[in-house]
Design a protein around this motif. Structure first.
Motif, mmCIF file in Angstrom:
data_model
loop_
_atom_site.group_PDB
_atom_site.id
_atom_site.type_symbol
_atom_site.label_atom_id
_atom_site.label_comp_id
_atom_site.label_asym_id
_atom_site.label_seq_id
_atom_site.Cartn_x
_atom_site.Cartn_y
_atom_site.Cartn_z
ATOM 1 N N ALA A 48 12.467 21.654 9.403
ATOM 2 C CA ALA A 48 13.197 21.147 10.556
ATOM 3 C C ALA A 48 13.047 22.058 11.760
ATOM 4 N N GLY A 49 12.888 23.365 11.539
ATOM 5 C CA GLY A 49 12.672 24.304 12.630
ATOM 6 C C GLY A 49 11.374 25.051 12.404
ATOM 7 N N SER A 50 11.347 26.309 12.802
ATOM 8 C CA SER A 50 10.143 27.107 12.597
ATOM 9 C C SER A 50 10.005 27.598 11.166
ATOM 10 N N SER A 51 11.047 27.479 10.375
ATOM 11 C CA SER A 51 10.984 27.866 8.964
ATOM 12 C C SER A 51 12.004 27.070 8.179
ATOM 13 N N GLY A 52 11.817 27.067 6.835
ATOM 14 C CA GLY A 52 12.785 26.380 5.990
ATOM 15 C C GLY A 52 12.127 25.441 5.006
ATOM 16 N N PRO A 53 12.928 24.584 4.302
ATOM 17 C CA PRO A 53 12.405 23.681 3.283
ATOM 18 C C PRO A 53 11.431 22.663 3.868
ATOM 19 N N CYS A 54 10.391 22.322 3.076
ATOM 20 C CA CYS A 54 9.406 21.344 3.513
ATOM 21 C C CYS A 54 8.660 20.828 2.286
ATOM 22 N N GLY A 55 7.811 19.816 2.478
ATOM 23 C CA GLY A 55 7.048 19.307 1.352
ATOM 24 C C GLY A 55 6.318 18.027 1.680
ATOM 25 N N PRO A 56 5.430 17.594 0.788
ATOM 26 C CA PRO A 56 4.679 16.360 0.993
ATOM 27 C C PRO A 56 5.566 15.137 0.807
ATOM 28 N N CYS A 57 5.099 13.992 1.296
ATOM 29 C CA CYS A 57 5.861 12.768 1.084
ATOM 30 C C CYS A 57 4.908 11.622 0.747
ATOM 31 N N THR A 58 5.465 10.567 0.200
ATOM 32 C CA THR A 58 4.708 9.359 -0.105
ATOM 33 C C THR A 58 5.450 8.169 0.457
ATOM 34 N N GLU A 59 4.724 7.297 1.153
ATOM 35 C CA GLU A 59 5.349 6.188 1.875
ATOM 36 C C GLU A 59 4.770 4.853 1.406
ATOM 37 N N VAL A 60 5.612 3.807 1.480
ATOM 38 C CA VAL A 60 5.205 2.463 1.075
ATOM 39 C C VAL A 60 5.073 1.593 2.322
ATOM 40 N N PHE A 61 3.942 0.862 2.391
ATOM 41 C CA PHE A 61 3.672 -0.007 3.537
ATOM 42 C C PHE A 61 3.527 -1.451 3.077
ATOM 43 N N LEU A 62 4.019 -2.367 3.910
ATOM 44 C CA LEU A 62 3.888 -3.799 3.664
ATOM 45 C C LEU A 62 2.660 -4.312 4.405
ATOM 46 N N ASP A 63 1.812 -5.038 3.703
ATOM 47 C CA ASP A 63 0.665 -5.690 4.331
ATOM 48 C C ASP A 63 1.146 -7.011 4.919
ATOM 49 N N THR A 64 1.162 -7.119 6.242
ATOM 50 C CA THR A 64 1.679 -8.325 6.899
ATOM 51 C C THR A 64 0.598 -9.358 7.186
ATOM 52 N N GLY A 65 -0.645 -9.104 6.725
ATOM 53 C CA GLY A 65 -1.648 -10.167 6.758
ATOM 54 C C GLY A 65 -2.710 -10.059 7.824
ATOM 55 N N TYR A 99 0.868 -1.170 0.000
ATOM 56 C CA TYR A 99 0.000 0.000 0.000
ATOM 57 C C TYR A 99 0.906 1.221 0.000
ATOM 58 N N VAL A 100 0.403 2.348 -0.519
ATOM 59 C CA VAL A 100 1.173 3.591 -0.459
ATOM 60 C C VAL A 100 0.283 4.695 0.097
ATOM 61 N N THR A 101 0.915 5.649 0.776
ATOM 62 C CA THR A 101 0.183 6.809 1.294
ATOM 63 C C THR A 101 0.661 8.072 0.580
ATOM 64 N N VAL A 102 -0.256 9.024 0.460
ATOM 65 C CA VAL A 102 0.073 10.319 -0.148
ATOM 66 C C VAL A 102 -0.556 11.417 0.700
ATOM 67 N N PHE A 103 -0.070 12.629 0.532
ATOM 68 C CA PHE A 103 -0.554 13.799 1.286
ATOM 69 C C PHE A 103 -1.976 14.155 0.830
ATOM 70 N N GLU A 104 -2.910 14.253 1.795
ATOM 71 C CA GLU A 104 -4.311 14.527 1.467
ATOM 72 C C GLU A 104 -4.620 16.016 1.327
#
Length: 860
Positions: free
Chosen positions: A167-184, A122-127
């Motif tokens: 990382a702090g109160s300001s600076g670079p940032c962005g959405p991410c996408t993650e991969v998950f393993l279905d363990t059953g 499964y994968v997740t994305v920023f909503e």
């Protein structure tokens, strides 16, 4: 078929190399020039400056395997997939490809490279987030669909889960996408689109397939596009082992199962591993890695983490009934499983074992009393307050996390807020009161207006004065246009002759001057995480304004003394290796205008002769007037040429190599004297232990060395007068007085009132019994004296209804005083403890003659 961690490493790195990525080395878990982190906690952390544009990467696309320490995961250790120390397989694209290519690469590696089936994933994305004003990341979702993931396996998630940074109160940032393993199904119900996505049991994250850095969040909360976009990915090696081998937990992988098995063995247990075995395996594995990278246990900062991990492991073992914590079998196994991919580990093994031994000895004497105290508090009141938890920490060294866990097992809770308040109050009292000033911290994120300003140009190697322009002025941590007379400020300039604290050398201080009568004191200089020098300033007269032109002048006398001490430290390091051997490694240093302090690895105290030889050798190099030579080269070239470097330290692509003739050659960014004769004189003022296997030398140079020598001569003359001797014969006179006093006390006279009976055991072991002194201190003195002077196993006792008992053995006897004492007192209902050389205890109603007879039986 079992898939080894070794093959997973190579599959990952080779895949990205074939796809145009440069393989680079991982860094130490100790962050370099990044005070925002206690430890490197992600693959991207050592590469931050590439993503901000502060440094140019060796290639736009990179890959490596990075050791990481996640302190926030410590409390989750023992479940299926959380670890304190893990290895992050990472890939990056800096200003090159973006979301679509990142998803293509991730899917190809997972399905073709590793052989996972799409229906396992499964994968997740920023909503999206209305407060941030950002839409859903449909670009990533469509990219997953294009490579073959069905829409019902693409799960939208909120910013808390799928938006990274800043990382702090300001600076670079962005959405991410993650991969998950279905363990059953065994781990919970399947995900239904629109329902809850369980990321704690059934679905385990195996890859953050893309942190897509595309925004810059300002101090005002506004999010704007970055000038270039980047991709940061990370996949835990241990979790991929789980996925590819169908394991229930990461602890069954070839990286961790051998360590878990040893944890069971030291507890005398077998069968299916339980949480306690997993906790010990994880915590000791992380502690060994941290210690190998040069961090020593302490009560604060980075050193608190290995202390917490080691002490938690000890507590778990001792609560299970273990007599002691056997750390060496664990450390041996950990080193064996990691050594092939952590080449510095074997060379640091002795230092790691020494640090573990020191920590276990220090904590072992108090942990049982601390555990007993926790039980007493719970039984008497049903709970443990935050203040109680702090007292357990300050008195017994019991980390609050251990206390919290023990209390939770009884169904109660510790107030962490109250603990934090007690800890802060203690810190305040230790500092002598509350600080009210607000300085710009070295880890504060600088305003966006400074993001493109080049780092401070340091010109202090060549001169101690410079013209400069103010590029950043801060008052109470915030940008300011002007700071008036009497005000304090933090100042960033375009160039500076002031050395910023680093490499053990303190920052420079001095003065600044400018137009309209401006004058200010520069109290200290530190390095900001951005690379800029921060000058701590107090304005004496006039007004310090943003953009102003200034003249900066370093305190020359202070700098001169600091340089002498720093160069003296290099010569000391070389002399120690010459006199003691190549096993000597730097373990820390401090260089300021008054003295130098040098910590180094060595298994025992230095003798007077060794100290004299080191002093003499440094003195000889000073008199040779060796010229300082500086070369800028790569770390690899420098090390191959014999330059000394710090174990576990990560260096930039170019380093300074400072040499003094054939005496010394080291990688160093500090300031140094032009010739060794400028050091003037070198005197060692102290040599002591700071940890098991780590010694510390304190020394002085120049004027301080001359004053020290003069003071010593004056004191020597005074002692000689007291002994009615000349300075040249004072040692002989002192030895005579000491021998006379010792002989008097051993005979039973003087203040000790000790009677000594000498005998032999049945097997001929020389023994002695000391009786007379009523108190433990008197007994210890008498027993130690007899043992040392006559090389006898010695028993001492004194008292009336309750006997104090002391037992000592010679160092070469092959016996343990603490074991002998426990065996001796066991038959009389007493107890005690100590170490292999001397132990003490007490027993009620025992007869001294009976003790003596049993003592001789045990000896023979």
């Amino acid at each position: 078929m079992h898939v080894s961690s070794e093959s997973i490493r190579e599959t990952f790195l080779s895949f990205f190399e074939r796809n145009g990525h440069l393989r680079i080395d991982g860094a130490s878990v100790r962050p370099r020039n990044d005070p925002t982190l206690l430890y490197v906690n992600s693959g991207m952390a050592p590469l931050k400056r590439y993503f901000t544009g502060a440094e140019t990467p060796p290639a736009k696309d990179l890959c490596n395997i990075q050791s990481c320490i996640r302190t926030k995961d410590i409390d989750d250790v023992g479940d299926r997939h959380h670890l304190t120390f893990f290895e992050m397989m990472g890939s990056w694209s800096i200003g090159n490809y973006f979301k679509e290519r990142a998803v293509e690469l991730a899917f190809a590696l997972l399905t073709e490279g590793f052989g996972l089936k799409p229906e396992q994933l499964y994968v997740t994305v920023f909503e999206g987030d209305k407060e941030l004003g950002l839409p859903a990341d449909e670009e990533s979702a469509r990219a997953w669909e294009r490579v073959g993931m069905s829409r019902d396996r693409i799960v939208p998630q909120p910013a808390a889960d799928n938006f990274w940074g800043p990382a702090g109160s300001s600076g670079p940032c962005g959405p991410c996408t993650e991969v998950f393993l279905d363990t059953g199904d065994a781990y919970g119900p399947a995900y239904v689109p629109g329902g809850e996505f369980d990321t704690t049991r059934r679905y385990i994250e195996i890859w953050n397939a893309g942190v897509f850095m595309q925004f810059d969040k300002g101090l005002d909360g506004t999010i704007r596009p970055l000038p270039f976009t980047s991709v940061d990915t990370g996949s835990g090696l241990e979790r991929i082992c789980l996925a590819l081998n169908g394991l229930d937990s990461v602890y069954q992988s070839d990286l961790l199962s051998p360590v878990v098995n040893v944890a069971q063995e030291i507890l005398g247990e077998s069968g299916t591993p339980e949480t306690r075995h997993l906790v010990i395996a994880d915590h000791m594995r992380a502690a060994v890695k941290i210690l190998a990278d040069g961090v020593l246990p302490s009560n604060e900062g980075a050193g608190y983490i290995p202390r917490r991990l080691i002490r938690k492991s000890m507590t778990v073992a001792l609560r299970q009934g273990a007599d002691s914590f056997q750390f060496q079998p664990l450390a041996d196994t950990i080193v064996d499983t990691l050594k092939d991919h952590h080449p510095g580990l074997l060379g640091r093994k002795d230092a790691v074992l020494a640090a573990l031994d020191a920590e276990c000895r220090e904590f072992g004497t108090a942990v049982r009393r601390g555990l007993d105290r926790v039980s007493t508090l719970i039984e008497s009141g049903g709970t443990v307050s935050g203040a109680d938890a702090f007292r357990l920490f300050s008195t017994y060294g019991l980390p609050v996390e251990i206390t919290r866990d023990l209390v939770a097992e009884r169904g109660a809770a510790v107030s962490m807020e109250e603990y934090a308040a007690e800890y802060e109050r203690h810190q305040r009292l230790s500092r002598g009161g509350e600080r009210t000033d607000r300085r710009l911290r070295v880890d504060d994120v600088l305003p966006a207006s400074l993001s493109g300003v080049p780092v401070t140009e340091f010109v202090g190697y060549e001169r101690t004065e410079a013209e400069a322009r103010v590029v950043g002025l801060f008052e109470e941590g915030a940008l300011a246009e002007a700071v008036g007379e009497g005000g304090e400020a933090d100042l960033i300039v375009d160039r500076s002759p002031f050395y910023a604290e680093g490499g053990g050398q303190v920052g420079d201080h001095g003065v600044l001057t400018g137009d309209d009568g401006l004058r200010g004191e520069i109290l200290d200089t530190v390095r900001h995480s951005s690379g800029h020098h921060l000058h701590r300033v107090r304005v004496s007269t006039g007004e310090l304004r943003a953009g102003a032109s200034l003249r900066l002048e370093v305190d020359r006398e202070s700098r001169r003394d600091t340089m002498a001490n720093h160069s003296g430290t290099h010569l000391l390091n070389a002399a120690l290796r010459t006199v003691l051997g190549d096993h000597v490694r730097q373990a820390g240093s401090l260089v300021d205008p008054r003295r130098l302090r040098f910590d180094f690895t060595h298994p025992k105290p230095m003798t007077a002769q060794e100290l004299a030889a080191v002093e003499a050798l440094v003195g000889e190099w000073i008199l040779r007037d060796e010229e300082r030579r500086v070369e800028v080269t790569s770390p690899e070239t420098a090390k191959s040429a014999g330059a000394l470097s710090l174990d576990g330290e990560t260096y930039a692509d170019e380093v300074r190599v400072v040499s003094f003739g054939d005496a010394s050659k080291e990688l160093c960014g500090g300031t140094h004297v032009p010739h060794t004769s400028f050091i003037g004189s070198f005197r060692i003022t102290a040599e002591q232990s700071v940890a098991s296997g780590v010694r510390r030398i304190t020394a002085v140079t120049r004027g301080e060395a001359a004053r020290y020598s003069l003071s010593q001569g004056t004191e020597l003359a005074a002692v000689a007068r007291l002994l009615h001797s000349s300075p040249a014969e004072v040692v002989t006179a002192a030895e005579r007085v000491v021998k006379q006093a010792a002989a008097k006390k051993v005979r039973g006279g003087g203040d000790a009132h000790a009677e000594v009976t000498r005998s032999e055991s049945g097997s001929g072991v020389k023994a002695a019994v000391v009786s007379g002194p009523q108190d433990v201190a008197g007994l210890r003195t008498a027993v130690q004296r007899v043992t040392e002077q006559e090389s006898r196993a010695t028993l001492g006792y004194g008292g009336e209804t309750r006997l104090n008992v002391v037992l000592a053995v010679p160092g070469d006897s092959g016996r343990s005083a603490s074991k002998l004492l426990k065996e001796l007192l066991a038959g009389f209902g007493g107890n005690g403890g100590g170490n292999d050389r001397i132990a003490q205890g007490a027993v009620s109603g025992a007869d001294g003659d009976a003790l003596n007879r049993r003592f001789l039986e045990l000896l023979g």
